[in-house]
Design a protein around this motif. Structure first.
Motif, PDB file in Angstrom:
ATOM      1  N   GLU A   1      -3.695  -0.438  -9.492  1.00 41.09           N
ATOM      2  CA  GLU A   1      -4.145   0.907  -9.138  1.00 41.09           C
ATOM      3  C   GLU A   1      -3.879   1.918 -10.263  1.00 41.09           C
TER       4      GLU A   1
ATOM      5  N   ILE B   1      -3.743  -7.402  -0.349  1.00 37.71           N
ATOM      6  CA  ILE B   1      -4.575  -6.531   0.488  1.00 37.71           C
ATOM      7  C   ILE B   1      -5.330  -7.340   1.547  1.00 37.71           C
TER       8      ILE B   1
ATOM      9  N   GLU C   1       0.817  -1.219   0.000  1.00 41.78           N
ATOM     10  CA  GLU C   1       0.000   0.000   0.000  1.00 41.78           C
ATOM     11  C   GLU C   1       0.850   1.268   0.000  1.00 41.78           C
TER      12      GLU C   1
ATOM     13  N   ARG D   1       0.803   4.159  -2.818  1.00 46.38           N
ATOM     14  CA  ARG D   1       0.558   5.567  -2.499  1.00 46.38           C
ATOM     15  C   ARG D   1       1.621   6.469  -3.128  1.00 46.38           C
TER      16      ARG D   1
END
Length: 516
Positions: free
Chosen positions: A63, A127, A32, A36
């Protein structure tokens, strides 16, 4: 940009960049956190390609869709180094990681003299680490207490108290990822340039362009299409073409499955002429491209082309100011001719040779709404019938012996939107009379040797020095043609019938030719 799942990999990557003199953004972040960092830099628009490894690379790919992600491949050297380290402590090892990290490893069992258990993690587990925990617990129960794997596998195993060896990427794998990223960046650059070129062509094309996917959904509606149909693109794109343009009968187009040219559709009160091009891959239609223009615009373009090609020399030079005379009869004729100029009905001008029939024809043209269009004058007595026909109506290649290879445009086509003046109309044969009558009735011409007709919009003015009504009675001139060309008429008197204009004409010619 390189996103390292752990600090040591980032340091090694930085070392390689210094060695090969490459400036690459380096960030540290697993899963994650890595995603980001990638998203943040994507928003800044400073990256072309992302390099990462394992679960972090997978997470970034899910993503970020518009930037390619190059995955650092685990080389055989990296894996063998990690297994060699584990072998010092145990001969029973679980190798845990995402595909393709775990692919083809089983063959190392015999080479390394190890009992190897392989656990391939599913992509969405990065995740949901509790899934990984559950699987590792199962492996531990089977007697596999040592885990060799990527960062997430090792961290999860350590949280369960298991022994671990992190598979670290060596210089070879990192260097290979840099080379691959450079190749991908170059390909992406070329593709972006190509996409921009295509977009520019579509956006600035003179034609409307619609593209439709196999399900009939519109995915392109260019600015010209917006202008033609007066509909905003955002209201069209994403909708089914059968819903937006049922007039296109799209299912029939798909069924035909081949290129269609010159298709005319009426959409509301808008007439368009369109070409439909199916794009096929492996004989399957993957897109349908529709290019189109308004029929009215095509006609305007056609007229401009005609004017550019044929207007040179087809110009009326004289106006009513050039008609010299102050006699009552001339004043009356000029007034009458000006009234005639405002309507499109055919005019027959009668007068003896030298009375100025063409002068009046030119003046009428220049006083009419067609004044900026061609004025084509032709003496019908100048050529024999065979040549006269080809001159008036044109011909296609091979129409007759001696014909030009490229064919020829007839005078009626040259006069399109303007005026054609046929002098000595009484001299034409019955055959030419019949063809001329058809043109006047249908407003279309057919070139010699052709099976197609060409629409023409021409104002016809004819003249003669013969009594045509007499020729009609003698069956030398068709009566139907006579009444067609004699809707309006002017009779120009000879000078002997308007002697008061003689002095004006003398002075005019003295000035014109410089006599003293």
């Amino acid at each position: 940009m390189f996103i390292a799942p752990y600090k040591k990999m980032g340091e090694l990557f930085s070392e390689i960049c210094q060695e090969i003199n490459k400036k690459i953004i380096i960030k540290i972040g697993d899963l994650e956190e890595g995603v980001r960092q990638a998203v943040e830099l994507e928003k800044q628009g400073v990256i072309d390609v992302i390099i990462s490894r394992g679960g972090t690379a997978i997470a970034i790919k899910k993503e970020i869709l518009d930037i390619p992600v190059v995955e650092v491949q685990v080389s055989a050297f990296d894996l063998i180094r990690a297994l060699h380290q584990a072998r010092k402590e145990t001969n029973k090892v679980a190798i845990v990681g995402f595909y393709p990290f775990t692919y083809g490893i089983k063959g190392l069992e015999e080479i390394m003299n190890l009992n190897i258990k392989i656990l391939t993690l599913k992509e969405n587990w990065y995740i949901r680490p509790f899934y990984i925990k559950e699987k590792l617990k199962e492996i531990e129960k089977q007697g596999y207490n040592w885990v060799v794997g990527d960062n997430i596998s090792v961290e999860t195993a350590e949280s369960l108290g298991m022994n671990t060896v992190l598979v670290e990427s060596g210089k070879e794998a990192l260097m290979q990822s840099i080379l691959e990223a450079e190749r991908v960046a170059e390909v992406r650059k070329r593709e972006l340039e190509k996409t921009k070129r295509i977009k520019s062509i579509i956006d600035f094309a003179y034609e409307g362009i619609i593209t439709v996917d196999p399900k009939g959904v519109i995915d392109t509606f260019n600015p010209r299409a917006v202008k033609i149909f007066e509909r905003e693109a955002y209201r069209i794109v994403g909708k089914n073409i059968n819903e937006i343009f049922p007039e296109f009968s799209f299912p029939k187009i798909i069924k035909i499955g081949r290129k269609i040219e010159g298709k005319i559709w009426t959409v509301g009160d808008i007439k368009i002429v369109a070409n439909i091009i199916p794009i096929k891959i492996n004989n399957e239609i993957v897109r349908t491209v529709i290019t189109f223009q308004k029929v009215s615009q095509v006609q305007k373009i056609e007229q401009k082309i005609r004017e550019k090609l044929y207007l040179r020399g087809n110009i009326a030079e004289n106006t009513f100011n050039d008609i010299v005379g102050q006699s009552n009869i001339i004043r009356k004729l000029k007034k009458e001719a000006k009234n005639y100029a405002q309507v499109d009905s055919p005019i027959l001008i009668y007068g003896e040779t030298g009375t100025g029939k063409e002068l009046f024809a030119q003046a009428i043209h220049n006083y009419s709404p067609r004044k900026n269009k061609p004025f084509v004058a032709f003496n019908c007595a100048a050529l024999p019938e065979t040549l006269l026909e080809s001159e008036l109506f044109g011909y296609v290649r091979g129409a007759f012996t001696g014909a030009k290879k490229e064919g020829k445009v007839g005078l009626f086509e040259q006069a399109h939107e303007g005026t054609i003046f046929l002098d000595e109309i009484g001299e034409i044969s019955k055959n030419i009379q019949a063809r001329l009558l058809r043109v006047l009735q249908e407003h279309k011409v057919r070139r010699l040797g052709d099976d197609r007709v060409i629409p023409v919009n021409v104002r016809v003015i004819t003249s003669t020095n013969k009594k045509l009504i007499k020729l009609v009675k003698e069956k030398k001139f068709r009566d139907d043609l006579y009444y067609r060309i004699n809707v309006l008429n002017l009779i120009i008197p000879p000078l002997r019938e308007r002697k008061e204009d003689t002095s004006l004409l003398v002075n005019f010619f003295i000035k014109k030719y410089g006599y003293k």
